[in-house]
Design a protein around this motif. Structure first.
Motif, PDB file in Angstrom:
ATOM      1  N   LYS A  64      -4.328  -6.200   1.561  1.00  0.00           N
ATOM      2  CA  LYS A  64      -3.702  -6.508   0.279  1.00  0.00           C
ATOM      3  C   LYS A  64      -2.551  -7.462   0.552  1.00  0.00           C
ATOM      4  CE  LYS A  64      -5.229  -2.550  -2.017  1.00  0.00           C
ATOM      5  NZ  LYS A  64      -5.359  -2.005  -3.283  1.00  0.00           N
ATOM      6  N   ASP A  65      -2.783  -8.730   0.282  1.00  0.00           N
ATOM      7  CA  ASP A  65      -1.764  -9.748   0.492  1.00  0.00           C
ATOM      8  C   ASP A  65      -1.277 -10.256  -0.849  1.00  0.00           C
ATOM      9  OD1 ASP A  65      -1.972  -9.601   3.253  1.00  0.00           O
ATOM     10  OD2 ASP A  65      -3.531 -11.130   3.347  1.00  0.00           O
ATOM     11  N   ASP A  66       0.013 -10.223  -1.029  1.00  0.00           N
ATOM     12  CA  ASP A  66       0.655 -10.777  -2.203  1.00  0.00           C
ATOM     13  C   ASP A  66       1.553 -11.924  -1.748  1.00  0.00           C
ATOM     14  OD1 ASP A  66      -0.517  -8.954  -3.942  1.00  0.00           O
ATOM     15  OD2 ASP A  66       1.102  -7.508  -3.705  1.00  0.00           O
ATOM     16  N   TYR A  67       2.318 -12.437  -2.654  1.00  0.00           N
ATOM     17  CA  TYR A  67       3.235 -13.521  -2.345  1.00  0.00           C
ATOM     18  C   TYR A  67       4.257 -13.049  -1.321  1.00  0.00           C
ATOM     19  CZ  TYR A  67       6.443 -17.365  -3.173  1.00  0.00           C
ATOM     20  OH  TYR A  67       7.253 -18.457  -3.018  1.00  0.00           O
ATOM     21  N   TYR A  68       4.189 -13.556  -0.122  1.00  0.00           N
ATOM     22  CA  TYR A  68       5.072 -13.194   0.994  1.00  0.00           C
ATOM     23  C   TYR A  68       5.069 -11.697   1.287  1.00  0.00           C
ATOM     24  CZ  TYR A  68       6.790 -17.941   1.083  1.00  0.00           C
ATOM     25  OH  TYR A  68       6.874 -19.293   1.194  1.00  0.00           O
ATOM     26  N   LYS A  69       3.947 -11.040   1.101  1.00  0.00           N
ATOM     27  CA  LYS A  69       3.844  -9.616   1.422  1.00  0.00           C
ATOM     28  C   LYS A  69       2.474  -9.369   2.047  1.00  0.00           C
ATOM     29  CE  LYS A  69       5.487  -6.335  -1.351  1.00  0.00           C
ATOM     30  NZ  LYS A  69       5.532  -5.422  -2.501  1.00  0.00           N
ATOM     31  N   THR A  70       2.486  -8.823   3.253  1.00  0.00           N
ATOM     32  CA  THR A  70       1.247  -8.519   3.959  1.00  0.00           C
ATOM     33  C   THR A  70       1.132  -7.016   4.066  1.00  0.00           C
ATOM     34  OG1 THR A  70       1.427 -10.551   5.230  1.00  0.00           O
ATOM     35  CG2 THR A  70      -0.014  -8.864   6.102  1.00  0.00           C
ATOM     36  N   LYS A  71       0.025  -6.472   3.591  1.00  0.00           N
ATOM     37  CA  LYS A  71      -0.145  -5.025   3.575  1.00  0.00           C
ATOM     38  C   LYS A  71      -1.554  -4.681   4.055  1.00  0.00           C
ATOM     39  CE  LYS A  71       1.271  -1.697   0.203  1.00  0.00           C
ATOM     40  NZ  LYS A  71       1.345  -1.374  -1.214  1.00  0.00           N
ATOM     41  N   ARG A  72      -1.644  -3.725   4.969  1.00  0.00           N
ATOM     42  CA  ARG A  72      -2.919  -3.227   5.450  1.00  0.00           C
ATOM     43  C   ARG A  72      -2.951  -1.720   5.230  1.00  0.00           C
ATOM     44  NH1 ARG A  72      -3.173  -7.773   4.964  1.00  0.00           N
ATOM     45  NH2 ARG A  72      -3.636  -9.382   6.485  1.00  0.00           N
ATOM     46  N   ILE A  73      -4.056  -1.227   4.699  1.00  0.00           N
ATOM     47  CA  ILE A  73      -4.189   0.196   4.406  1.00  0.00           C
ATOM     48  C   ILE A  73      -5.359   0.740   5.201  1.00  0.00           C
ATOM     49  CG2 ILE A  73      -4.602   1.906   2.606  1.00  0.00           C
ATOM     50  CD1 ILE A  73      -3.492  -0.239   0.628  1.00  0.00           C
ATOM     51  N   VAL A  74      -5.088   1.743   6.040  1.00  0.00           N
ATOM     52  CA  VAL A  74      -6.150   2.416   6.780  1.00  0.00           C
ATOM     53  C   VAL A  74      -6.533   3.647   5.975  1.00  0.00           C
ATOM     54  CG1 VAL A  74      -6.755   3.573   8.934  1.00  0.00           C
ATOM     55  CG2 VAL A  74      -5.249   1.591   8.984  1.00  0.00           C
ATOM     56  N   TRP A  75      -7.799   3.719   5.583  1.00  0.00           N
ATOM     57  CA  TRP A  75      -8.254   4.816   4.735  1.00  0.00           C
ATOM     58  C   TRP A  75      -9.714   5.111   5.044  1.00  0.00           C
ATOM     59  CZ3 TRP A  75     -11.471   4.139   0.135  1.00  0.00           C
ATOM     60  CH2 TRP A  75     -11.956   2.861  -0.001  1.00  0.00           C
ATOM     61  N   ASN A  76     -10.148   6.271   4.593  1.00  0.00           N
ATOM     62  CA  ASN A  76     -11.526   6.664   4.820  1.00  0.00           C
ATOM     63  C   ASN A  76     -12.340   6.306   3.584  1.00  0.00           C
ATOM     64  OD1 ASN A  76     -14.004   8.162   5.190  1.00  0.00           O
ATOM     65  ND2 ASN A  76     -12.925   9.187   6.843  1.00  0.00           N
ATOM     66  N   LYS A  77     -13.236   5.364   3.737  1.00  0.00           N
ATOM     67  CA  LYS A  77     -14.013   4.857   2.610  1.00  0.00           C
ATOM     68  C   LYS A  77     -15.050   5.870   2.135  1.00  0.00           C
ATOM     69  CE  LYS A  77     -16.484   0.711   1.234  1.00  0.00           C
ATOM     70  NZ  LYS A  77     -16.913  -0.607   1.639  1.00  0.00           N
ATOM     71  N   LYS A  78     -15.624   6.638   3.059  1.00  0.00           N
ATOM     72  CA  LYS A  78     -16.692   7.567   2.705  1.00  0.00           C
ATOM     73  C   LYS A  78     -16.159   8.936   2.268  1.00  0.00           C
ATOM     74  CE  LYS A  78     -19.892   5.432   5.927  1.00  0.00           C
ATOM     75  NZ  LYS A  78     -20.644   5.593   7.156  1.00  0.00           N
ATOM     76  N   ASP A  79     -15.196   9.468   3.013  1.00  0.00           N
ATOM     77  CA  ASP A  79     -14.691  10.822   2.766  1.00  0.00           C
ATOM     78  C   ASP A  79     -13.200  10.803   2.442  1.00  0.00           C
ATOM     79  OD1 ASP A  79     -17.142  12.175   3.299  1.00  0.00           O
ATOM     80  OD2 ASP A  79     -16.813  11.859   5.438  1.00  0.00           O
ATOM     81  N   TYR A  80     -12.786   9.976   1.496  1.00  0.00           N
ATOM     82  CA  TYR A  80     -11.360   9.835   1.180  1.00  0.00           C
ATOM     83  C   TYR A  80     -10.752  11.129   0.659  1.00  0.00           C
ATOM     84  CZ  TYR A  80     -13.370   9.218  -3.463  1.00  0.00           C
ATOM     85  OH  TYR A  80     -14.079   9.395  -4.614  1.00  0.00           O
ATOM     86  N   ALA A  81     -11.548  11.977   0.005  1.00  0.00           N
ATOM     87  CA  ALA A  81     -11.013  13.219  -0.549  1.00  0.00           C
ATOM     88  C   ALA A  81     -10.847  14.294   0.515  1.00  0.00           C
ATOM     89  CB  ALA A  81     -11.927  13.736  -1.660  1.00  0.00           C
TER      90      ALA A  81
END
Length: 127
Positions: A64-81
């Motif tokens: 998730k990149d915004d204006y002068y902001k770099t963000k990376r999210i590590v998450w579980n796509k299959k078993d997020y709950a």
């Protein structure tokens, strides 16, 4: 090699140099954030419970990149709950609690805490 400029062009040249420096540092910081996210992902997959191995394989990185902001999210796509149930433990239907299996927090604390210092070193060294 030195560049000769007129006095009235000095402000424009300095603005161009600052823009170039900002762009270079932004891309280097983005690369550093990507490397850190990859390290966190590898650590999470190594620490995750492995009854079948599918849970650990479900972890992904979202960018998730915004204006002068770099963000990376590590998450579980299959078993997020299921992540918070394994991370913190949960009540069992027959009574009692399941043990917590921390795997996301230790990885983030190991690599995420280092990131601000790495960014400071990068900026102090001039890139």
């Amino acid at each position: 090699m030195a560049k000769t400029i007129q006095v009235d062009q000095l402000a424009n040249e300095m603005t161009d140099l600052i823009k170039q420096y900002t762009s270079d540092m932004s891309s280097k910081i983005s690369m550093l954030v990507d490397e850190t996210a990859d390290d966190v992902l590898d650590e999470v997959q190594a620490l995750a419970p492995k009854r079948t191995g599918k849970y650990a394989q479900g972890f992904k990185i979202s960018k998730k990149d915004d204006y002068y902001k770099t963000k990376r999210i590590v998450w579980n796509k299959k078993d997020y709950a299921r992540v918070h149930l394994l991370e913190f433990g949960h009540a069992l239907w027959q009574g009692g609690r399941s043990p917590a299996i921390p795997h996301l927090r230790p990885a983030y604390q190991k690599y995420g805490a280092r990131l601000p210092d790495d960014i400071r070193k990068l900026i102090k060294s001039g890139g």
